[in-house]
Design an enzyme around this catalytic site. Sequence first.
Site, PDB file in Angstrom:
ATOM      1  N   ASP A  16       0.860  -1.184   0.000  1.00  0.00           N
ATOM      2  CA  ASP A  16       0.000   0.000   0.000  1.00  0.00           C
ATOM      3  C   ASP A  16       0.897   1.235   0.000  1.00  0.00           C
ATOM      4  OD1 ASP A  16      -2.311   1.475   0.054  1.00  0.00           O
ATOM      5  OD2 ASP A  16      -2.683   1.212   2.192  1.00  0.00           O
ATOM      6  N   GLU A  95      -6.645   4.980  -8.797  1.00  0.00           N
ATOM      7  CA  GLU A  95      -7.927   5.490  -8.319  1.00  0.00           C
ATOM      8  C   GLU A  95      -8.542   6.539  -9.235  1.00  0.00           C
ATOM      9  OE1 GLU A  95      -9.933   6.449  -4.035  1.00  0.00           O
ATOM     10  OE2 GLU A  95      -8.005   5.460  -4.272  1.00  0.00           O
ATOM     11  N   LYS A 131      -9.700   1.803  -9.226  1.00  0.00           N
ATOM     12  CA  LYS A 131     -10.154   1.952  -7.844  1.00  0.00           C
ATOM     13  C   LYS A 131     -11.285   2.975  -7.783  1.00  0.00           C
ATOM     14  CE  LYS A 131      -7.534   1.880  -3.515  1.00  0.00           C
ATOM     15  NZ  LYS A 131      -6.255   2.302  -2.925  1.00  0.00           N
ATOM     16  N   THR A 156     -13.188   0.629  -3.208  1.00  0.00           N
ATOM     17  CA  THR A 156     -12.479   1.089  -2.014  1.00  0.00           C
ATOM     18  C   THR A 156     -13.404   1.869  -1.091  1.00  0.00           C
ATOM     19  OG1 THR A 156     -10.454   2.230  -1.308  1.00  0.00           O
ATOM     20  CG2 THR A 156     -11.677   3.209  -3.129  1.00  0.00           C
ATOM     21  N   PHE A 178     -11.868  -1.187   4.880  1.00  0.00           N
ATOM     22  CA  PHE A 178     -10.862  -0.404   5.602  1.00  0.00           C
ATOM     23  C   PHE A 178     -10.873  -0.732   7.098  1.00  0.00           C
ATOM     24  CE2 PHE A 178      -9.589   3.458   2.854  1.00  0.00           C
ATOM     25  CZ  PHE A 178      -9.462   2.652   1.739  1.00  0.00           C
TER      26      PHE A 178
END
Length: 321
Positions: A16, A95, A131, A156, A178
């Site tokens: 990440d 993203e 994303k 996400t 998350f």
Amino acid sequence: MSVLDQIKQFTTIVADSGDFETIAEYKPQDATTNPSLILAASQKPQYAKLIDNAIEYAKSKCSKPEEQADWAMDKLLVNFGCEILKIVPGRVSTEVDARLSFDKDATIEKAKRLIKMYADEGVDKKRVLIKIASTWEGIQAAHVLEQEHQIHCNLTLLFGFPQAVACAEAGVTLISPFVGRILDWHKKASGKDFQGAEDPGVISVSNIYNYYKQNGYKTIVMGASFRNTGEIEELAGCDFLTISPALLAKLKEDKKKLERKLSPEKANAKKMEKVSYFKNEKAFRWEMNQDAMATEKLSEGIRNFAADGNKLHKVLQEKLA
């Protein structure tokens, strides 16, 4: 064996980070990025050439300053992704602009543009995950991208069970619940600290994993946003885990014996009621509304990603000027 090596025996490890110089050390399969990570990485002098390339590219695409900045932003994301793909054997997540989180059609067009830009660099779309925030509109957009364009998506900012169910029904490739941000909310709301299997983020991801396995969904569950190695160890066995370089380093140093916590066999031990949300917008929105944590963290996450995206946008505008 290190804890990291033990986890790798049954979980795919994803870095990440937007800092591809640190990614290589941990030999992850994939890598994920977001506007905050790219903003941080772009401020390092060794990545200046990627920004310069994005600026020149944008100038070649159009003459209007605002449109140039949008092109430069997309090109910078793709530039980082291409560099990361030189290091990881699998996929990179890139993203979509968080400001498009409630616009299905604009999300689809942005995803197609990013994939085209990757293709222009010789990168097959199979190596890219687009994303998208797990809003109602984002999930609907991902369904179209997956089914009609064979573009793989990573949904996400996922905090609630209805989001996870709708994503699986939509046939998305991967979700990113998350963990750490769920913990943050519950610690603040209750004033309590949570450890190990009692961590609300760990419980949430475990429930999603078990539900998916019980119902035969192919969507990959990738735990994300960890606050400590304990959360990661409690999710050992999850399909994927995306982990920051700092926590990867701790897992690499730790040599204790690790127990696998999640598996398809364990998932089937306790049956969960099957529900449906993908085609029922009213039910989806109502269930999200009833979950204060999921509603608040989703909104906050979109705002924060948009804010960092705007900062990066401004940097690029200044360079274009």
